[in-house]
Design an enzyme around this catalytic site. Structure first.
Site, PDB file in Angstrom:
ATOM      1  N   GLY A  85       2.878   5.311   5.264  1.00  0.00           N
ATOM      2  CA  GLY A  85       2.918   3.868   5.426  1.00  0.00           C
ATOM      3  C   GLY A  85       3.760   3.245   4.333  1.00  0.00           C
ATOM      4  O   GLY A  85       3.942   3.823   3.260  1.00  0.00           O
ATOM      5  N   HIS A 129      -5.051   2.767  -1.259  1.00  0.00           N
ATOM      6  CA  HIS A 129      -5.058   1.559  -0.438  1.00  0.00           C
ATOM      7  C   HIS A 129      -6.220   0.655  -0.830  1.00  0.00           C
ATOM      8  O   HIS A 129      -6.613  -0.236  -0.062  1.00  0.00           O
ATOM      9  CB  HIS A 129      -5.169   1.924   1.051  1.00  0.00           C
TER      10      HIS A 129
END
Length: 375
Positions: free
Chosen positions: A69, A240
């Site tokens: 990502g 994250h």
């Protein structure tokens, strides 16, 4: 040591992202990367950064793809180039690229299909990445492409009990293993050899991170930043913002924090997270030489990293280890997260394992032509 995350009231504040349009942030960043490194090109439709010589390079070399990502820059775009990755596939911020994107990268890396030497694909160990890679690789293999897939989980904050069948999260350990695997690919080694070295090194790598604040997603120019309580740090927070191993307050001294982080990496008596196969935690026998990486999570300066590197080297020497190589910097970030991680690679002995120590150091020392690696 407590392994329970303490529950505390968290406050929020606003943070500013200097971006044009949140929806175009990844495209803007990767386009800019090709301006900085003219040997790279960018496929905007599929968000793929690749080396310009990929069509000719792939004729006689194993190709390597890293995907993740967005929001972790410079990983992996900053590591595409000579003696490192062949291509990088980016998803949106903190979201895996799609199977179609990954499949397109495979086709770009093997323009001659089954006649090529094959492709190694690497990502961090996250569910979405694994699922999309599986779909892409199934399609690719059915179409005759040669592919080996290695998801990497190196976060020792996630123990065996918590990780279960899913395993550990990926942090910065894959960069360590890819440094050697990609150097072998550049030398013209086979896919089997490149893949087995990649897997071998990842089995000898561990990472622990600490966060001084949480991450703020750039879904708008001004966004909420969830902060930690005053005078608190979080040991083992994920890339994250996933919950860590422990919130610590008051904040320990840098020396004590470094020692605590190294305990998690080196303690072979901790059966839940003794992942690096050292012979002992203090004064090991044939495995006392290591490579260390200090990684900024986004907003931690080189000066702070260098101080922690100095403390880690001193502490490792007290325990009978020798740091043979060191690198530091913003390598795998989480946007503007404040914090850092320590990655330790247990170097192999002189003989008796899949890679000998001399070769391991040779591969590490191979010069690269990429934006983000420091040697």
């Amino acid at each position: 040591m407590s392994t329970e995350t303490q529950t505390r009231t968290q406050t929020a504040k606003e943070t500013f992202h200097f971006i044009n349009d949140p929806a175009e942030a990844i495209n803007d960043a990767l386009t800019g990367l090709t301006c900085l490194q003219p040997t790279l090109s960018y496929n905007k439709e599929y968000k793929i950064v690749y080396r310009n010589d990929l069509p000719t390079f792939s004729e006689s070399h194993v190709t390597t793809i890293g995907f993740a990502g967005g929001g972790h820059e410079p990983m992996f775009g900053g590591f595409v180039g000579h003696n490192y990755l062949s291509a990088y596939v980016s998803g949106n911020v903190f979201a895996s690229p799609t199977a179609a994107q990954i499949f397109q990268a495979i086709k770009m890396c093997q323009p001659n299909g089954g006649k090529s030497m094959g492709t190694l694909i690497v990502c961090g160990n996250y569910t979405g990445d694994i699922l999309n890679a599986g779909l892409a690789i199934t399609r690719a293999q059915a179409a005759g492409y040669k592919v080996h897939f290695t998801p990497v989980g190196d976060d020792v904050a996630v123990g065996r009990k918590k990780g279960g069948k899913v395993g550990r999260r990926g942090l910065s350990g894959h960069l360590v293993a890819l440094k050697s695997a990609c150097a072998l690919a550049q030398r013209g080694e086979s896919l089997d050899r490149v893949a087995e070295v990649m897997e071998y090194i990842t089995a000898n790598v561990g990472t622990i991170g600490v966060a001084f604040d949480r991450v703020a997603l750039p879904n708008a120019t001004i966004t909420d930043l969830q902060t930690l309580p005053p005078a608190t740090i979080e040991l083992g927070m994920g890339a994250h913002g996933e919950p860590g191993l422990q919130q610590i307050s008051p904040i320990p001294s840098p020396e004590n924090l470094t020692s605590q982080m190294l305990d998690l990496l080196l303690d072979i008596s901790d059966t839940d997270r003794a992942f690096i196969p050292f012979s002992r935690a203090s004064h090991p026998t044939s495995d006392n030489e290591v490579v260390m990486l200090l990684n900024s999570l986004g907003s931690t300066s080189d000066e702070v990293l260098a101080r922690f590197a100095e403390l880690a080297i001193t502490e490792l020497e007290k325990r009978g280890f020798t740091v043979k190589r060191l690198t530091l910097g913003p390598l795998v970030t989480s946007l503007k997260m404040s914090g850092f991680g320590i990655t330790i690679w247990r170097l192999p002995p002189d003989s008796g394992e899949l890679v000998e120590r001399k070769l391991a150091l040779e591969l590490w020392d191979e010069p690269v032509d990429v934006v983000a690696w420091r040697q």
